[in-house]
Design a protein around this motif. Structure first.
Motif, mmCIF file in Angstrom:
data_model
loop_
_atom_site.group_PDB
_atom_site.id
_atom_site.type_symbol
_atom_site.label_atom_id
_atom_site.label_comp_id
_atom_site.label_asym_id
_atom_site.label_seq_id
_atom_site.Cartn_x
_atom_site.Cartn_y
_atom_site.Cartn_z
ATOM 1 N N GLU A 94 5.752 -32.302 -47.561
ATOM 2 C CA GLU A 94 4.492 -31.993 -48.231
ATOM 3 C C GLU A 94 4.473 -30.601 -48.854
ATOM 4 O O GLU A 94 3.656 -30.317 -49.721
ATOM 5 C CB GLU A 94 3.314 -32.166 -47.267
ATOM 6 N N TYR A 95 5.381 -29.732 -48.423
ATOM 7 C CA TYR A 95 5.363 -28.379 -48.969
ATOM 8 C C TYR A 95 6.202 -28.215 -50.239
ATOM 9 O O TYR A 95 6.405 -27.117 -50.731
ATOM 10 C CB TYR A 95 5.772 -27.364 -47.894
ATOM 11 N N THR A 101 -1.417 -18.658 -39.453
ATOM 12 C CA THR A 101 -2.223 -19.265 -38.399
ATOM 13 C C THR A 101 -2.619 -18.192 -37.387
ATOM 14 O O THR A 101 -3.776 -18.074 -37.025
ATOM 15 C CB THR A 101 -1.459 -20.415 -37.724
ATOM 16 N N GLY A 124 -5.318 -19.984 -42.130
ATOM 17 C CA GLY A 124 -5.357 -21.438 -42.278
ATOM 18 C C GLY A 124 -3.985 -21.895 -42.692
ATOM 19 O O GLY A 124 -3.086 -21.080 -42.906
ATOM 20 N N ARG A 125 -3.806 -23.179 -42.763
ATOM 21 C CA ARG A 125 -2.493 -23.696 -43.130
ATOM 22 C C ARG A 125 -2.681 -24.717 -44.240
ATOM 23 O O ARG A 125 -3.496 -25.626 -44.106
ATOM 24 C CB ARG A 125 -1.848 -24.355 -41.918
ATOM 25 N N PRO A 126 -1.960 -24.576 -45.340
ATOM 26 C CA PRO A 126 -2.078 -25.572 -46.399
ATOM 27 C C PRO A 126 -1.588 -26.933 -45.909
ATOM 28 O O PRO A 126 -0.752 -27.003 -45.013
ATOM 29 C CB PRO A 126 -1.164 -25.046 -47.501
ATOM 30 N N SER A 127 -2.133 -27.968 -46.513
ATOM 31 C CA SER A 127 -1.679 -29.311 -46.173
ATOM 32 C C SER A 127 -0.545 -29.723 -47.102
ATOM 33 O O SER A 127 0.327 -30.495 -46.724
ATOM 34 C CB SER A 127 -2.843 -30.288 -46.290
ATOM 35 N N GLU A 128 -0.578 -29.212 -48.324
ATOM 36 C CA GLU A 128 0.521 -29.520 -49.239
ATOM 37 C C GLU A 128 0.586 -28.525 -50.385
ATOM 38 O O GLU A 128 -0.348 -27.768 -50.631
ATOM 39 C CB GLU A 128 0.411 -30.945 -49.792
ATOM 40 N N ASP A 154 -4.250 -26.037 -51.863
ATOM 41 C CA ASP A 154 -5.592 -25.966 -51.280
ATOM 42 C C ASP A 154 -5.453 -25.411 -49.878
ATOM 43 O O ASP A 154 -4.631 -25.886 -49.107
ATOM 44 C CB ASP A 154 -6.220 -27.362 -51.172
ATOM 45 N N ILE A 155 -6.252 -24.420 -49.564
ATOM 46 C CA ILE A 155 -6.209 -23.915 -48.197
ATOM 47 C C ILE A 155 -7.604 -23.625 -47.681
ATOM 48 O O ILE A 155 -8.386 -22.949 -48.332
ATOM 49 C CB ILE A 155 -5.307 -22.659 -48.048
ATOM 50 N N PHE A 156 -7.870 -24.162 -46.498
ATOM 51 C CA PHE A 156 -9.141 -23.870 -45.848
ATOM 52 C C PHE A 156 -8.960 -22.604 -45.031
ATOM 53 O O PHE A 156 -8.097 -22.524 -44.170
ATOM 54 C CB PHE A 156 -9.582 -25.025 -44.949
ATOM 55 N N LEU A 209 -12.934 -23.481 -48.531
ATOM 56 C CA LEU A 209 -11.695 -24.037 -49.065
ATOM 57 C C LEU A 209 -11.341 -23.283 -50.333
ATOM 58 O O LEU A 209 -12.161 -23.184 -51.245
ATOM 59 C CB LEU A 209 -11.870 -25.525 -49.374
ATOM 60 N N GLU A 238 -8.628 -22.723 -53.620
ATOM 61 C CA GLU A 238 -7.518 -23.272 -54.392
ATOM 62 C C GLU A 238 -6.696 -22.086 -54.860
ATOM 63 O O GLU A 238 -7.213 -21.203 -55.528
ATOM 64 C CB GLU A 238 -8.050 -24.060 -55.584
#
Ligand code: SF4
Ligand code: SF4
Lengths: 292, 175, 656
Positions: free
Chosen positions: C348-349, C436, C462-466, C477-479, C486, C488
């Motif tokens: 995903e990265y 994190t 936070g940690r990006p999902s992709e 996108d990172i929360f 959130l 971008e």
């Protein structure tokens, strides 16, 4: 000939007829015999939010019906496939749950034993029939059709529940599409959700999700968008215009079931594949053979 | 001794938390206590941008036992079950499964079920399927039925009384 | 047979005395057969306690001793010394563990006292039957082998060489230097990595006690503590080491110049087929990579090998073969380092989808002035200067699906990069760090983190999902859990900080050396707190990242420690071996070889006696006294000294 009890679920046999028609057409050519059984019900995955015990019990019930006939199950709908696989995972590993769920089935004279295998559309086409066999059957290879694949969340996630392809880099649809001459290409939104499950309570949001993804597909100039799930297809094809309206875009993306495209490449007449039921602008594609 | 959330005066519901954890384990899922709040789930949540669902917060609230707050909120009904949170969680936590548990609890405790769910449930109860067999439109605007298209009759439960009996038994059950 | 036994009961402060009635136990012991004296003391392991035992031995002319105290793992060694000093053979001692196996495990004083009595009774019955044993002598080969030429291996080799021991340093790649040589600067002091490393590399080169075997791999290891025989494969470099001057003319001339991925530059830069990994390489000699050399692969390089033409020293020799050398050493120090997790496993990265997603080590090569871009920071996709760079930490670390552990260097290396990149690209460069937790635990680390916080950097907790590749840029996108929002991030370059993993060949390697690995695959230390540099195999020590991820300072510290541990052995001409090992009773042995299959130390072999009878034979130098063979022997022929069946049986009968 390999034999499978076909478990139709709900959405496909009550409205997504094109999927069912194309499946019933192509499978015999690929030496797969589909057996229709009486007595199936909903797998209850769509209402898992209400009561998950119901989902386990109804999934077990449907598996048990096929087990009674000593048949493995082919579940074309990814959501059904997930429900049945998850049920199998829980009941095969947890004796207490197995007993509890089975206790509901006795009234109908059914018993979940765990003998039936549950296969998805991709398991069947890619792994059981196999690419070589598909290659043999291609009569009219598609040419230069730039396709975007949409696997449907439930077909690939969560990977702990034995899904049909890699969760992050699924390639089986691509492999099949390449075999029949299409040109599948990567796009960053490939793994995104269609939003269909919000239809029950937040239909506008569901359509927004659908519209957003299709819009990106359109921007990247794909010729066609290929899916394998009746829920997704209902969003992308049947409701494409509405989805476009929600995101203020004019969407004109031809959407087809993988099985329809496969049927075309095998030379099966369009009517038999339900192409007449696709509401997206598939006339843009010069289907039915090589471009002239 | 107790801990209290001073913004809502909510208290940690340890028993209910335990019940949810047991439920997760029965379903072969990891319990949420392993979550270390990296928020990878929320960064990728399909429902977040649109509907403000924050799966990491759902998990954090469960860890603290602040369950009523979630059960009483509509936000738990915004998940679209895309399973991305579960797939990508580095700690094998499954926010989506926690949400299923919370929704089940909301229904069992008599909260109003939003949207169409009741109708779908009714339909399954009365004929075994999510919806009636429909006639559909063709590209040239004709209405056709299953039979018109040469498809066989839809498979449904054969003995309705027994089928319904079974459903009514499960209706009061939980995982 | 001993018939004058003394029983000594320890209170262990109140650890034993609060649960076991010590006085009653002492009185009880006095009445046991063979016992002529019984005493107690608060701390038997103290000097006073020791003297009490010694005096009693002398006064009562004891020939056997039982000490009721803590586990033999704690003080057996001490007490053997005490009884020996008192005049009794060290192996006529039996410990009754009445702490871990009694007082700590129970509450009821009456019943615990009864149990303690049973344990002492058993111990006495065995002590009666114990025989005096002699420690055998092992002559030590006073040389060391260090495996791995990274900073840990270098430090250990230098320390041992300074102690006066001959050291063989075996390095797999053409040059020593390891990971540290790839780095530009080091945290938190920002010392130039090369400037502090190369002097040590030169020292290795020049030290009279060190023999460097570069481009070499361990083939096999045999023997045991004090005497190891190691076979090393010196891979063919196809360059005569004596002739090569390291001028590099061949490298420039090679037809494959700039065509082969450079391992040293982490694939970001290219090299020739004949190469010197980096300018300060030790040894400074060229090596031909046979998998990419046209001559070696196809037997033909254009109209003639250009390297041969270019080399004035006539050093190139395509006929060179791998060479096997055998070395004999007394101790082995393993410092084989780590690998980086391939980030494609977190698909995903986007590591697979964009050239502009790179690893932190690749960034290190970009930053380095001796790197492929001479220190210029570029986007690998198009060579442009990035305007925004985004770091993602914990890629595969602390991750149940990948590596469960913390890499211990990721946070600090990312912070270091922030500093260096700001320095290189100016304050306008947008720096984003997705973390994190920032773990800045070392000396000066937190202070460094504080400094970076002031450096106009966007920290996202936070940690990006992709990571998505949108063609001309990447988007994330990172929360952020500090603002609950959130974000971008649109960025030019994404740097993944991947997990540190055991060397990919570490399973094989551990098997070759007969050392253990922990569940994560890293090499296992004998005790995490008290023996962090030892392995369970005598004479083999570990240091650096092969044991677990660590930073340079910890690796160096551990290396010096491990060298000191090895020197413990090497400084002695003769070692004494524990006599509690197995032996075969030839009358009963049927030669079935069951014992051979269970022995983890290859200490047993099958031999033929003069009368042609097949027999198992124990190699005393190799046997570790684990007892596995004894338990497996179907005919009871295999026995262990100090634990013979006839000694154990009465003990069991008396105890239960
Ligand atoms: S991804 Fe997993 S560990 Fe991270 S916040 Fe979400 S649930 Fe917690
Ligand atoms: S499953 Fe639900 S909570 Fe999880 S990422 Fe998808 S929408 Fe969000």
């Amino acid at each position: 000939m390999k034999k499978y009890a076909v478990y139709p679920g709900c959405v496909m046999p009550t409205e997504q007829y094109a999927y069912e028609m194309s499946i019933r057409e192509i499978m015999p050519h690929l030496d797969i015999e589909l057996v229709d059984l009486k007595g199936f019900s909903c797998c209850s995955e769509p209402i898992k939010s209400v009561n998950q015990m119901l989902t386990l019990a109804l999934s077990a019930r449907n598996i048990a019906i096929a087990e009674k006939e000593e048949l493995d199950i082919f579940a074309p709908c990814p959501m059904c496939h997930l429900a049945l696989s998850d049920c199998k995972r829980v009941l095969d590993t947890n004796l207490m749950m197995n007993k509890r769920v089975n206790s509901y089935l006795t009234d109908e004279g059914l018993k979940y034993t765990g003998t039936a295998e549950i296969v998805s559309i991709l398991d069947l086409l890619h792994d059981i029939v196999g690419i070589d066999k598909i290659k043999e059957k291609v009569k009219k290879p598609l040419k230069d059709l730039k396709t975007a694949t949409h696997y449907g969340c439930h077909l690939i996630r969560p990977s702990e529940i034995g899904r049909s392809d890699d969760a992050e880099n699924p390639q089986k649809m691509e492999n099949i599409l390449k075999t029949i001459g299409a040109k599948p290409e990567y796009y960053p939104e490939k793994l995104d959700c269609c939003g269909a499950l919000l239809t029950a309570n937040l239909p506008e949001s569901a359509l927004t999700k659908t519209g957003q993804k299709l819009q990106r597909v359109q921007e990247q100039e794909f010729d066609a968008f290929i899916d394998t799930c009746p829920w997704c297809h209902r969003q992308y094809d049947s409701k494409q215009i509405k989805a476009g309206e929600t995101v203020a875009a004019k969407l004109e993306v031809p959407v087809l079931y993988l099985t329809q495209l496969l049927g075309i490449s095998m030379g099966i007449p369009k009517e038999k594949l339900g192409l007449n039921l696709n509401l997206s602008p598939i006339e843009k594609l010069n289907l039915g053979g090589k471009k002239t | 001794m107790t801990i209290t959330d001073l913004t809502s005066m909510g208290e940690s519901q340890t028993e209910l938390k335990k019940e949810i954890n047991e439920r997760l384990q029965r379903l072969q899922d990891e319990i949420s206590d392993y979550c270390y709040q990296c928020a990878k789930c929320t960064s990728g949540c399909e429902a977040h941008k649109l509907l403000e669902l924050e799966p990491h917060k759902i998990v954090a609230l469960l860890k603290k036992g602040l369950i009523d707050e979630m059960v009483n909120s509509d936000v738990i009904w915004t998940c679209m079950s895309c399973f991305k949170c579960r797939e990508r969680c580095p700690q094998n936590v499954a926010p989506v499964e926690v949400l299923f548990a919370l929704k089940n609890i909301a229904v069992a405790s008599g909260q109003q079920i939003p949207g169409n769910y009741t109708a779908m449930l009714q339909s399954v109860l009365s004929m075994g399927l999510l919806q009636e067999v429909k006639n559909v439109l063709t590209r040239d605007n004709k209405t056709v039925s299953r039979t018109n298209l040469g498809l066989p009759e839809v498979s449904k439960p054969t003995d309705h009384t027994k089928f319904q009996m079974m459903l009514s038994k499960i209706a009061v059950e939980k995982v | 047979m001993s018939n004058k036994i003394g029983v000594f009961v320890c209170h262990c402060g109140i650890n034993i005395a609060s649960t076991v009635d010590v006085k009653e136990l002492v009185e009880y012991a006095k009445k046991l057969k063979g016992v002529i004296v019984s005493k107690d003391y608060k701390y038997m392991c103290s000097d006073v306690g020791g003297n009490l035992i010694k005096d009693s031995i002398k006064k009562n002319k004891l020939d056997g001793v039982v000490i009721a105290c803590c586990s033999p793992r704690m003080h057996e060694h001490t007490f053997r010394g005490v009884v020996e000093a008192g005049g009794v053979n060290a192996f006529n001692l039996e410990i009754a563990n009445i702490r871990e196996q009694c007082s700590w495990a129970h509450d009821d004083k009456t019943r615990a006292t009864e149990k303690a009595k049973a344990l002492v009774r058993g111990a006495v019955s065995k002590a009666i039957l114990l025989e005096p044993l002699e420690r055998s002598k092992i002559e030590v080969t006073q040389k060391a082998l260090v495996i791995g030429g990274g900073i840990a291996g270098i430090q250990a080799a230098l320390d041992l060489a300074e102690e006066g021991h001959k050291v063989y340093l075996v390095e797999k790649t053409p040059s020593i230097g390891g990971r540290m040589a790839q780095l530009d600067k080091t945290f938190p002091t920002l010392d130039c990595s090369g400037c502090i490393l190369t002097p040590k590399m030169m020292e290795i080169n020049n030290h009279p006690n060190i023999e460097l075997l570069s481009y070499s791999e361990i083939k096999s290891v045999e023997g045991s503590i004090g005497n190891y025989t190691v076979k090393v494969n010196k891979k063919a470099k196809f360059v005569d080491m004596d002739k090569c001057t390291g001028c590099g003319d061949c490298v420039e001339a090679c037809r494959m110049k700039d065509h082969v991925n450079s391992e040293f530059d982490e694939g970001i830069g290219k090299r020739s087929s004949i190469y010197i990994p980096f300018p300060q390489a030790v040894p400074l000699k060229a090596t031909i990579d046979k998998d990419n050399c046209l001559m070696l692969k196809r037997g033909k390089c254009g109209t003639g090998a250009l390297c041969v033409e270019a080399c004035e020293a006539k050093a190139i020799n395509f006929k060179q073969k791998d060479e096997e050398v055998e070395i004999k050493v007394g101790a082995i120090l393993v410092a084989t380092g780590y690998d980086l997790l391939d980030p494609t496993s977190l698909y995903e990265y986007g590591y697979d989808h964009s050239k502009d997603v790179i690893t932190s080590l690749q960034m290190e090569r970009l930053i380095s002035t001796s790197g492929p871009t001479n220190g210029e920071i570029i986007r690998p996709s198009n060579g442009d200067k990035p305007k925004s760079i985004t770091y993602i930490l914990c890629v595969g670390s602390r991750d149940e699906k990948e590596c469960t552990w913390c890499c211990r260097i990721g946070c600090m290396s990312a912070l270091k990069h922030v500093y260096l990149l700001k320095e290189k690209l100016g304050d306008d460069i947008e720096m984003n760090v997705c973390y994190t937790d920032i773990r800045s635990f070392g000396k000066g680390y937190e202070e460094f983190y504080r400094k970076i916080r002031s450096m106009n950097t966007n920290f996202f907790r936070g940690r990006p999902s992709e990571v998505r590749n949108l063609g001309d840029h990447l988007t994330i996108d990172i929360f952020d859990t500090t603002t609950n929002k959130l974000f971008e991030i649109n960025t030019d370059l994404v740097v993944l900080v991947p997990a540190l993993i055991p060397r990919v060949d570490s399973d094989d390697f551990a098997r070759k050396l007969r050392i253990s690995q922990s569940g994560d695959g890293f090499l296992l230390e004998a005790h995490p707190k008290l023996r962090p540099m030892d392995t369970f195999t005598g004479g083999i020590f570990i240091a650096g990242c092969c044991q677990a991820p660590k930073d340079i300072q910890d690796s160096v510290a551990q290396a010096s420690g491990a060298a000191a541990r090895a020197a413990n052995i090497l400084s002695k001409k003769v070692l004494e071996a524990e006599p509690l090992i197995s032996y075969v009773d030839e009358d009963y042995c049927s030669g079935c070889s069951t014992c051979i299959s269970v022995c983890a130390y290859n200490a047993i072999e099958l031999v033929k006696r003069e009368d042609d009878k097949q027999l198992a034979k124990v190699n005393e130098a190799l046997c570790m006294g684990c007892g596995a063979c004894v338990a497996s022997c179907p005919s009871g022929a295999m026995q262990q000294k100090g634990f013979k069946d006839y000694q154990l049986k009465p003990m069991i009968e008396e105890t239960v």
